[in-house]
Design a protein around this motif. Structure first.
Motif, PDB file in Angstrom:
ATOM      1  N   UNK A  88     -30.070   0.995 -24.907  1.00  0.00           N
ATOM      2  CA  UNK A  88     -29.052   0.348 -25.747  1.00  0.00           C
ATOM      3  C   UNK A  88     -28.468  -0.871 -25.052  1.00  0.00           C
ATOM      4  N   UNK A  89     -28.279  -0.793 -23.742  1.00  0.00           N
ATOM      5  CA  UNK A  89     -27.757  -1.941 -22.993  1.00  0.00           C
ATOM      6  C   UNK A  89     -28.729  -3.117 -23.047  1.00  0.00           C
ATOM      7  N   UNK A  90     -30.016  -2.814 -22.923  1.00  0.00           N
ATOM      8  CA  UNK A  90     -31.042  -3.861 -22.999  1.00  0.00           C
ATOM      9  C   UNK A  90     -31.043  -4.508 -24.385  1.00  0.00           C
ATOM     10  N   UNK A  91     -31.032  -3.690 -25.422  1.00  0.00           N
ATOM     11  CA  UNK A  91     -31.066  -4.213 -26.794  1.00  0.00           C
ATOM     12  C   UNK A  91     -29.818  -5.033 -27.105  1.00  0.00           C
ATOM     13  N   UNK A  92     -28.664  -4.547 -26.680  1.00  0.00           N
ATOM     14  CA  UNK A  92     -27.421  -5.278 -26.939  1.00  0.00           C
ATOM     15  C   UNK A  92     -27.438  -6.638 -26.261  1.00  0.00           C
ATOM     16  N   UNK A  93     -27.946  -6.687 -25.028  1.00  0.00           N
ATOM     17  CA  UNK A  93     -27.980  -7.958 -24.317  1.00  0.00           C
ATOM     18  C   UNK A  93     -28.998  -8.911 -24.925  1.00  0.00           C
ATOM     19  N   UNK A 138     -36.005  -0.689  -6.819  1.00  0.00           N
ATOM     20  CA  UNK A 138     -36.576   0.474  -7.505  1.00  0.00           C
ATOM     21  C   UNK A 138     -35.624   1.110  -8.507  1.00  0.00           C
ATOM     22  N   UNK A 139     -34.918   2.179  -8.103  1.00  0.00           N
ATOM     23  CA  UNK A 139     -34.116   2.963  -9.028  1.00  0.00           C
ATOM     24  C   UNK A 139     -32.895   2.283  -9.592  1.00  0.00           C
ATOM     25  N   UNK A 140     -32.565   1.095  -9.148  1.00  0.00           N
ATOM     26  CA  UNK A 140     -31.339   0.437  -9.593  1.00  0.00           C
ATOM     27  C   UNK A 140     -31.428  -0.078 -11.017  1.00  0.00           C
ATOM     28  N   UNK A 196     -33.598 -14.083 -10.777  1.00  0.00           N
ATOM     29  CA  UNK A 196     -32.695 -13.093 -10.212  1.00  0.00           C
ATOM     30  C   UNK A 196     -31.402 -13.031 -11.017  1.00  0.00           C
ATOM     31  N   UNK A 197     -30.893 -11.823 -11.230  1.00  0.00           N
ATOM     32  CA  UNK A 197     -29.688 -11.684 -12.046  1.00  0.00           C
ATOM     33  C   UNK A 197     -29.926 -11.870 -13.526  1.00  0.00           C
ATOM     34  N   UNK A 198     -31.173 -11.782 -13.949  1.00  0.00           N
ATOM     35  CA  UNK A 198     -31.502 -11.946 -15.365  1.00  0.00           C
ATOM     36  C   UNK A 198     -30.587 -11.053 -16.203  1.00  0.00           C
ATOM     37  N   UNK A 199     -29.957 -11.581 -17.241  1.00  0.00           N
ATOM     38  CA  UNK A 199     -28.940 -10.810 -17.966  1.00  0.00           C
ATOM     39  C   UNK A 199     -29.450  -9.521 -18.584  1.00  0.00           C
ATOM     40  N   UNK A 200     -30.681  -9.501 -19.061  1.00  0.00           N
ATOM     41  CA  UNK A 200     -31.214  -8.269 -19.648  1.00  0.00           C
ATOM     42  C   UNK A 200     -31.442  -7.224 -18.566  1.00  0.00           C
ATOM     43  N   UNK A 201     -31.995  -7.645 -17.440  1.00  0.00           N
ATOM     44  CA  UNK A 201     -32.209  -6.731 -16.325  1.00  0.00           C
ATOM     45  C   UNK A 201     -30.870  -6.253 -15.768  1.00  0.00           C
ATOM     46  N   UNK A 202     -29.931  -7.174 -15.622  1.00  0.00           N
ATOM     47  CA  UNK A 202     -28.614  -6.811 -15.093  1.00  0.00           C
ATOM     48  C   UNK A 202     -27.908  -5.816 -16.012  1.00  0.00           C
ATOM     49  N   UNK A 203     -28.091  -5.960 -17.317  1.00  0.00           N
ATOM     50  CA  UNK A 203     -27.510  -5.003 -18.264  1.00  0.00           C
ATOM     51  C   UNK A 203     -28.092  -3.618 -18.048  1.00  0.00           C
ATOM     52  N   UNK A 204     -29.398  -3.548 -17.790  1.00  0.00           N
ATOM     53  CA  UNK A 204     -30.035  -2.260 -17.496  1.00  0.00           C
ATOM     54  C   UNK A 204     -29.505  -1.682 -16.192  1.00  0.00           C
ATOM     55  N   UNK A 205     -29.304  -2.534 -15.188  1.00  0.00           N
ATOM     56  CA  UNK A 205     -28.769  -2.080 -13.907  1.00  0.00           C
ATOM     57  C   UNK A 205     -27.359  -1.530 -14.071  1.00  0.00           C
ATOM     58  N   UNK A 206     -26.539  -2.238 -14.833  1.00  0.00           N
ATOM     59  CA  UNK A 206     -25.162  -1.803 -15.048  1.00  0.00           C
ATOM     60  C   UNK A 206     -25.132  -0.447 -15.745  1.00  0.00           C
ATOM     61  N   UNK A 207     -25.937  -0.289 -16.779  1.00  0.00           N
ATOM     62  CA  UNK A 207     -25.984   0.988 -17.504  1.00  0.00           C
ATOM     63  C   UNK A 207     -26.486   2.108 -16.595  1.00  0.00           C
ATOM     64  N   UNK A 208     -27.467   1.797 -15.754  1.00  0.00           N
ATOM     65  CA  UNK A 208     -28.004   2.802 -14.837  1.00  0.00           C
ATOM     66  C   UNK A 208     -26.956   3.251 -13.831  1.00  0.00           C
TER      67      UNK A 208
END
Length: 396
Positions: free
Chosen positions: A58-63, A245-247, A279-291
């Motif tokens: 959901x974080x990825x889709x929202x971003x 990895x897991x982030x 680096x810091x790509x917003x879609x990836x960062x959204x996934x990291x934040x949710x994780x």
């Protein structure tokens, strides 16, 4: 698809497993023939929350609905990356408060090595025999396995190696050392934990001589060992933390973290001391934040130790010489590599995904998603033990 896979996609080994993937959900992966596989590997420790985690998705889709890439790293303030770095700082000990987001673990290692040289003005690095920190040129230079890197020499010079847990070797860290890089638990070497306060003693030596302690948490990090980061188990705080990895909940990402004063050295004298486009790509960062939110707001971290106890209770069989590791970073050791190979391949055919470690041929990797259920652990271990009984009868 399998023919095109071999024809057009570069391979990493002569004999990849070559399973044709259809989809994945929770603790399971499904192939195009409709077969179901229980995943005891989690993308080599990358899929912390299993496959298709709802919060991460959901974080990825929202971003995606807001914006994707807009500018090279560090120029624009973007909400997902900023919020992620802030939350990470809240969960890290002082002085680890400033994060540089990159695209992978090996790039994080490269940034950490550069930062250590920038802070100290020194050139020497120290790593460990059988260490693995990535596969780009700098990371390869601090890999402690000559067979994998000899054909790529010359590499970065002035690198020395010590033996993990050898206290006498700590004295090799001197006033010429820019930094020593260590995994909090050695991964490729066989999931070897620090003994007798080894990390704490390395920390003290680094402080004494002014060297930077770089701790690589790419595998142990993000709850896998019963703490958010593995170093927290060993009363040791690094100068530079390397993560990946897991982030990202299965998305490609890495980062290195240091004090504000140290990290700020990368933006001047010279400017652009370290740069990355994505680096810091917003879609990836959204996934990291949710994780990170999911890991820190639930009981997943504490549950890893309970699940470790269950694994150790179940994994008793004559072929298993010991179970190494901590939490859900485990390796079942066998008597030889032939036995390990046979077990992993037979389990794969029967619907259980296990994997190898890089440098320890007798190890069976067991690094499932943190979200794996007790029932799934029991199901997988039952199958694993059945296969081990079969292999045991072969007298390999």
């Amino acid at each position: 698809m399998i023919n095109d896979f071999f024809k057009y996609q570069a391979q990493t080994s002569p004999h990849p497993l070559a399973m044709e993937i259809s989809y994945a959900k929770g603790s399971y992966i499904y192939d195009t023939a409709g077969n179901k596989y229980l995943d005891f590997v989690a993308g080599v420790s990358a899929c912390s929350l299993g496959h298709q985690n709802e919060r991460v998705n959901n974080a990825i889709k929202d971003q995606l609905d807001k914006y994707s890439h807009v500018m090279v790293y560090g120029e624009y303030a973007q909400h997902p990356a900023t919020e992620y770095c802030k939350l990470l700082a809240e969960h890290l000990p002082y002085p680890l408060k400033k994060t540089y987001l990159v695209n992978s673990g090996t790039e994080a290692t490269e940034g950490a090595l550069k930062l250590a040289r920038r802070v100290t003005g020194r050139s020497q690095f120290i790593s460990c025999h059988n260490a693995y920190h990535g596969n780009t040129m700098g990371s390869l230079s601090v890999m402690g396995f000559e067979e994998r890197k000899q054909v790529f020499r010359p590499l970065v010079p002035d690198v020395d190696f010590i033996t993990f847990n050898n206290e006498e070797d700590i004295q090799k860290i001197t006033t010429k050392t820019a930094g020593i890089i260590l995994e909090s638990i050695q991964g490729g070497a066989g999931f070897i934990q620090p003994q007798n306060d080894f990390l704490k003693k390395v920390r003290a030596r680094c402080t004494e001589v002014g060297a930077m302690l770089i701790i690589d948490e790419i595998q142990p990090g993000f709850g896998r060992t019963g703490k958010l980061f593995g170093f927290e188990n060993y009363d040791c705080v690094p100068d530079i933390l390397v993560i990946g990895k897991g982030m990202g909940g299965g998305m490609p990402v890495g980062a290195f973290v240091a004090s504000e004063a140290h990290m700020d050295l990368l933006y001047d004298n010279p400017k652009l001391g370290h740069i990355t486009t994505f680096g810091g790509h917003p879609v990836i960062a959204a996934a990291c934040l949710a994780t990170l939110q999911e890991i820190t707001e639930t009981n997943l971290i504490a549950e890893t130790l309970e699940k470790e106890i269950l694994f150790r209770k179940l994994l008793v069989q004559p072929l298993i010489t010991e179970v190494r590791g901590k939490g859900l970073m485990l390796a079942a050791m066998t008597k030889n590599a032939t036995i390990t190979n046979e077990i992993i391949l037979r389990c794969h055919k029967r619907g259980l995904i296990l994997f190898w470690l890089l440098f320890e041929g007798t190890a069976i990797r067991i690094t499932p998603p943190l979200t794996i259920s007790n029932q799934e652990i029991e199901e997988g271990c039952k199958l694993l033990l059945e296969v081990m009984d079969e292999v045991h009868a072969l007298n390999l």
